[in-house]
Design an enzyme around this catalytic site. Structure first.
Site, PDB file in Angstrom:
ATOM      1  N   ALA A 158      12.223  -7.238  -6.383  1.00 51.73           N
ATOM      2  CA  ALA A 158      12.804  -8.572  -6.205  1.00 51.73           C
ATOM      3  C   ALA A 158      11.660  -9.583  -6.239  1.00 51.73           C
ATOM      4  CB  ALA A 158      13.548  -8.643  -4.886  1.00 51.73           C
ATOM      5  N   VAL A 185       8.274  -6.086  -3.585  1.00 53.62           N
ATOM      6  CA  VAL A 185       8.129  -7.523  -3.822  1.00 53.62           C
ATOM      7  C   VAL A 185       7.391  -7.739  -5.141  1.00 53.62           C
ATOM      8  CG1 VAL A 185       7.256  -9.706  -2.925  1.00 53.62           C
ATOM      9  CG2 VAL A 185       8.039  -7.918  -1.336  1.00 53.62           C
ATOM     10  N   LYS A 186       8.037  -8.475  -6.039  1.00 52.03           N
ATOM     11  CA  LYS A 186       7.459  -8.717  -7.363  1.00 52.03           C
ATOM     12  C   LYS A 186       6.664 -10.018  -7.296  1.00 52.03           C
ATOM     13  CE  LYS A 186       9.190  -7.974 -12.040  1.00 52.03           C
ATOM     14  NZ  LYS A 186      10.413  -8.011 -12.849  1.00 52.03           N
ATOM     15  N   VAL A 187       5.405  -9.938  -7.682  1.00 52.65           N
ATOM     16  CA  VAL A 187       4.483 -11.066  -7.531  1.00 52.65           C
ATOM     17  C   VAL A 187       3.755 -11.271  -8.859  1.00 52.65           C
ATOM     18  CG1 VAL A 187       2.416 -11.856  -6.298  1.00 52.65           C
ATOM     19  CG2 VAL A 187       4.151 -10.541  -5.071  1.00 52.65           C
TER      20      VAL A 187
END
Ligand code: G3P
Length: 226
Positions: free
Chosen positions: A61, A87-89
């Site tokens: 996400a 967590v997509k960064v």
């Protein structure tokens, strides 16, 4: 190589999950907007995806915050949705700093929008659990996306990053921005850990005209021997 589905569409996820070979899901704001998603429903939507695929399947996400502190705050909220949220960064200075902070808290990060070997190594050193180099978008600017991803797979494989990652897990490369079955074939040949595949391409991966012809021939012949 593992297959992730690159979509925010619940029906696609349910369908692909029923095939028995799905190992994860990746989403991004574009994919969420494509299904008519609204910001207010975003966290609830990610929870629904996590519930469909189960806790063994990572669900990426994306944080769209732009400073390290905001990305970390966003990441904590996203990671609290379910134990399989990643967590997509984006790969940038603020993203690297946030990735280090999140990894130190035991939160898994997928560093995305990666387009070079140095970016990938920096992401791994910052503690990313997954790194997502893009194939199609590189092709879009008349570069060789497959070659770039192959170089990233090879470079990451040259080193041990387990001292940098959450619980010493091995960093994995997610070949992303996949547009064709050939992209998937080539990724498997050069050893990408994961291919994240849109549903339309995933369906094409299952099909082969000779398989269809073979099934039809068997059915016809079965009629003859009845
Ligand atoms: O996972 C990243 C992917 O969704 C990007 O794909 O086709 O928009 O370049 P594309």
């Amino acid at each position: 190589m593992k297959f992730f589905l690159d979509t925010a569409d619940l029906a696609e996820i349910e369908e692909a999950n029923s095939w028995g070979a799905l190992a994860g899901v990746t989403t991004n704001p574009t994919l969420y907007s494509r299904i008519g998603g609204k910001l207010d429903d975003f966290h609830g939507h990610i929870k629904k995806i996590c519930d469909i695929v189960g806790e063994d399947c990572p669900v990426s996400a994306e944080s769209v915050a732009m400073t390290r502190d905001e990305i970390v705050a966003d990441g904590r909220v996203l990671a609290a949705i379910a134990s399989n949220v990643v967590v997509k960064v984006p790969t940038c200075i603020e993203g690297l700093a946030a990735t280090r902070a999140l990894a130190d808290e035991g939160i898994r990060v997928n560093m995305t929008l990666c387009f070079s070997v140095p970016q990938a190594i920096l992401a791994a050193r910052a503690g990313a659990r997954y790194i997502s180099p893009f194939i199609g978008r590189f092709d879009d600017i008349s570069e060789d996306g497959l070659d770039q991803v192959q170089q990233i797979v090879q470079a990451i494989g040259n080193y041990d990053f387990t001292d940098n990652t959450v619980n010493g897990e091995q960093v994995e490369i997610i070949a992303a921005s996949i547009r064709s079955a050939n992209h998937v074939t080539q990724c498997a040949l050069f050893g990408a850990d994961i291919a994240t595949v849109p549903f339309n391409v995933m369906k094409k991966l299952v099909k082969h005209p000779l398989t269809d012809a073979g099934i039809e021939a068997f059915l016809n012949d079965w009629e003859k021997v009845k």
